[in-house]
Design a protein around this motif. Structure first.
Motif, short mmCIF file in Angstrom:
data_model
loop_
_atom_site.label_atom_id
_atom_site.label_comp_id
_atom_site.label_asym_id
_atom_site.label_seq_id
_atom_site.Cartn_x
_atom_site.Cartn_y
_atom_site.Cartn_z
N LEU A 188 -25.82 7.72 42.57
CA LEU A 188 -25.39 7.23 43.71
C LEU A 188 -24.50 8.46 44.38
CD1 LEU A 188 -25.05 3.64 44.70
CD2 LEU A 188 -26.70 5.02 45.76
N CYS A 189 -23.86 8.89 43.36
CA CYS A 189 -22.59 9.74 43.47
C CYS A 189 -23.51 11.29 43.72
CB CYS A 189 -21.72 9.78 42.20
SG CYS A 189 -21.11 8.51 41.53
N ASP A 190 -24.55 11.52 43.40
CA ASP A 190 -25.15 12.86 43.45
C ASP A 190 -25.68 12.68 45.00
OD1 ASP A 190 -24.73 13.43 40.61
OD2 ASP A 190 -26.87 12.76 39.88
N GLU A 191 -26.45 11.58 45.27
CA GLU A 191 -26.43 11.12 46.86
C GLU A 191 -25.25 12.01 47.10
OE1 GLU A 191 -29.09 7.78 47.22
OE2 GLU A 191 -30.32 8.54 45.29
N ALA A 192 -24.27 11.22 47.15
CA ALA A 192 -23.02 10.95 48.41
C ALA A 192 -22.38 12.27 47.99
CB ALA A 192 -22.45 9.96 47.08
N ARG A 193 -22.40 12.81 46.77
CA ARG A 193 -21.88 14.70 47.08
C ARG A 193 -22.69 15.92 47.70
NH1 ARG A 193 -23.21 15.44 41.62
NH2 ARG A 193 -21.52 14.73 40.95
N ALA A 194 -24.09 15.09 47.75
CA ALA A 194 -25.10 16.28 48.84
C ALA A 194 -25.02 16.10 50.12
CB ALA A 194 -26.80 16.17 48.18
N VAL A 195 -24.58 14.88 50.58
CA VAL A 195 -24.11 15.01 51.80
C VAL A 195 -22.74 14.79 52.35
CG1 VAL A 195 -23.93 12.52 53.87
CG2 VAL A 195 -25.75 12.68 51.80
N VAL A 196 -22.55 14.84 51.69
CA VAL A 196 -20.56 15.40 51.28
C VAL A 196 -20.37 17.19 52.30
CG1 VAL A 196 -18.09 15.41 50.59
CG2 VAL A 196 -19.21 13.16 50.69
N ALA A 197 -21.34 17.36 50.61
CA ALA A 197 -21.27 19.37 50.64
C ALA A 197 -21.45 19.91 51.81
CB ALA A 197 -21.46 19.88 49.52
N ALA A 198 -22.56 19.21 52.25
CA ALA A 198 -23.65 19.25 53.31
C ALA A 198 -22.74 19.23 54.81
CB ALA A 198 -25.13 18.60 53.67
N VAL A 199 -21.98 17.26 54.91
CA VAL A 199 -21.40 17.47 55.92
C VAL A 199 -20.28 18.47 55.93
CG1 VAL A 199 -20.23 16.05 57.84
CG2 VAL A 199 -21.85 15.59 56.89
N CYS A 200 -19.99 18.96 55.34
CA CYS A 200 -18.38 19.85 55.09
C CYS A 200 -18.28 20.99 55.59
CB CYS A 200 -17.44 19.50 54.17
SG CYS A 200 -16.32 18.22 53.39
N ALA A 201 -19.93 21.48 54.81
CA ALA A 201 -20.52 23.14 54.67
C ALA A 201 -20.35 23.41 56.45
CB ALA A 201 -21.23 23.25 54.08
N GLU A 202 -21.55 22.31 56.57
CA GLU A 202 -21.14 22.21 58.51
C GLU A 202 -20.75 22.49 59.42
OE1 GLU A 202 -22.60 19.24 62.11
OE2 GLU A 202 -23.91 18.73 59.54
N LEU A 203 -19.03 22.02 58.82
CA LEU A 203 -18.02 21.41 59.82
C LEU A 203 -16.53 22.22 59.92
CD1 LEU A 203 -18.19 17.42 60.33
CD2 LEU A 203 -18.78 19.55 61.90
N GLY A 204 -16.69 23.09 58.42
CA GLY A 204 -15.79 24.25 57.80
C GLY A 204 -14.92 23.64 57.21
N GLU A 205 -15.32 21.68 56.34
CA GLU A 205 -14.10 21.34 55.83
C GLU A 205 -14.20 21.85 53.93
OE1 GLU A 205 -11.65 20.14 57.12
OE2 GLU A 205 -12.28 19.65 59.15
N GLU A 206 -13.34 21.61 53.40
CA GLU A 206 -13.18 20.86 52.22
C GLU A 206 -13.52 20.17 52.11
OE1 GLU A 206 -12.86 23.65 50.47
OE2 GLU A 206 -12.76 25.69 51.54
N PHE A 207 -13.49 19.98 50.21
CA PHE A 207 -14.32 18.76 48.96
C PHE A 207 -13.97 17.88 48.48
CE2 PHE A 207 -17.90 19.66 48.68
CZ PHE A 207 -18.57 18.59 47.56
N ASP A 208 -12.85 17.85 47.64
CA ASP A 208 -12.20 17.62 46.69
C ASP A 208 -13.27 16.84 46.08
OD1 ASP A 208 -10.19 19.58 46.47
OD2 ASP A 208 -8.85 18.16 47.09
N GLU A 209 -13.10 16.31 44.47
CA GLU A 209 -14.02 15.73 43.64
C GLU A 209 -13.77 14.89 42.49
OE1 GLU A 209 -19.07 14.40 42.13
OE2 GLU A 209 -18.36 17.05 43.18
N VAL A 210 -13.44 14.17 42.12
CA VAL A 210 -12.64 13.16 40.58
C VAL A 210 -13.40 12.44 40.21
CG1 VAL A 210 -10.75 11.76 40.22
CG2 VAL A 210 -10.68 13.48 42.23
N ASP A 211 -13.37 12.55 39.30
CA ASP A 211 -14.40 12.14 38.13
C ASP A 211 -13.56 10.86 37.86
OD1 ASP A 211 -15.62 10.61 35.51
OD2 ASP A 211 -16.37 12.68 34.85
N VAL A 212 -13.99 9.32 37.65
CA VAL A 212 -12.94 8.61 37.78
C VAL A 212 -12.96 8.29 36.04
CG1 VAL A 212 -13.85 6.96 40.85
CG2 VAL A 212 -14.88 6.68 37.96
N ASP A 213 -13.92 8.23 35.11
CA ASP A 213 -14.15 8.46 33.73
C ASP A 213 -12.78 9.03 33.02
OD1 ASP A 213 -16.00 6.69 34.56
OD2 ASP A 213 -17.32 7.59 34.18
#
Length: 82
Positions: free
Chosen positions: A15-40
């Motif tokens: 699910l994290c892999d799927e979410a990462r793909a959506v977040v990366a695509a939307v952020c790239a489309e809108l010119g936004e940045e995103f951070d990723e944090v490993d909860v473990d």
């Protein structure tokens, strides 16, 4: 530029892999940045999120968990920071 989106997840989580793909695509489309944090890597984050990963935050507020809806994320990013 400060990232408006933070994705909390863990390695080996489909699910994290799927979410990462959506977040990366939307952020790239809108010119936004995103951070990723490993909860473990942090016991407090493990306690806070448990098995409810991935979790996305937009502008410091929880937005979604488990699944990221691209239209909903676009709408959240269309608003002013706040």
């Amino acid at each position: 530029m400060t990232a408006r989106v933070t994705l909390y997840g863990r390695d080996g989580c489909h699910l994290c892999d799927e979410a990462r793909a959506v977040v990366a695509a939307v952020c790239a489309e809108l010119g936004e940045e995103f951070d990723e944090v490993d909860v473990d890597t942090d016991a407090a984050l493990q306690d806070r999120f448990g098995e409810e990963v991935p979790v996305t935050f937009v502008d410091g507020r929880q937005h979604d968990f488990w699944r990221v809806d691209p239209a909903r994320l676009r709408a959240a990013l269309a608003t002013d920071r706040g």
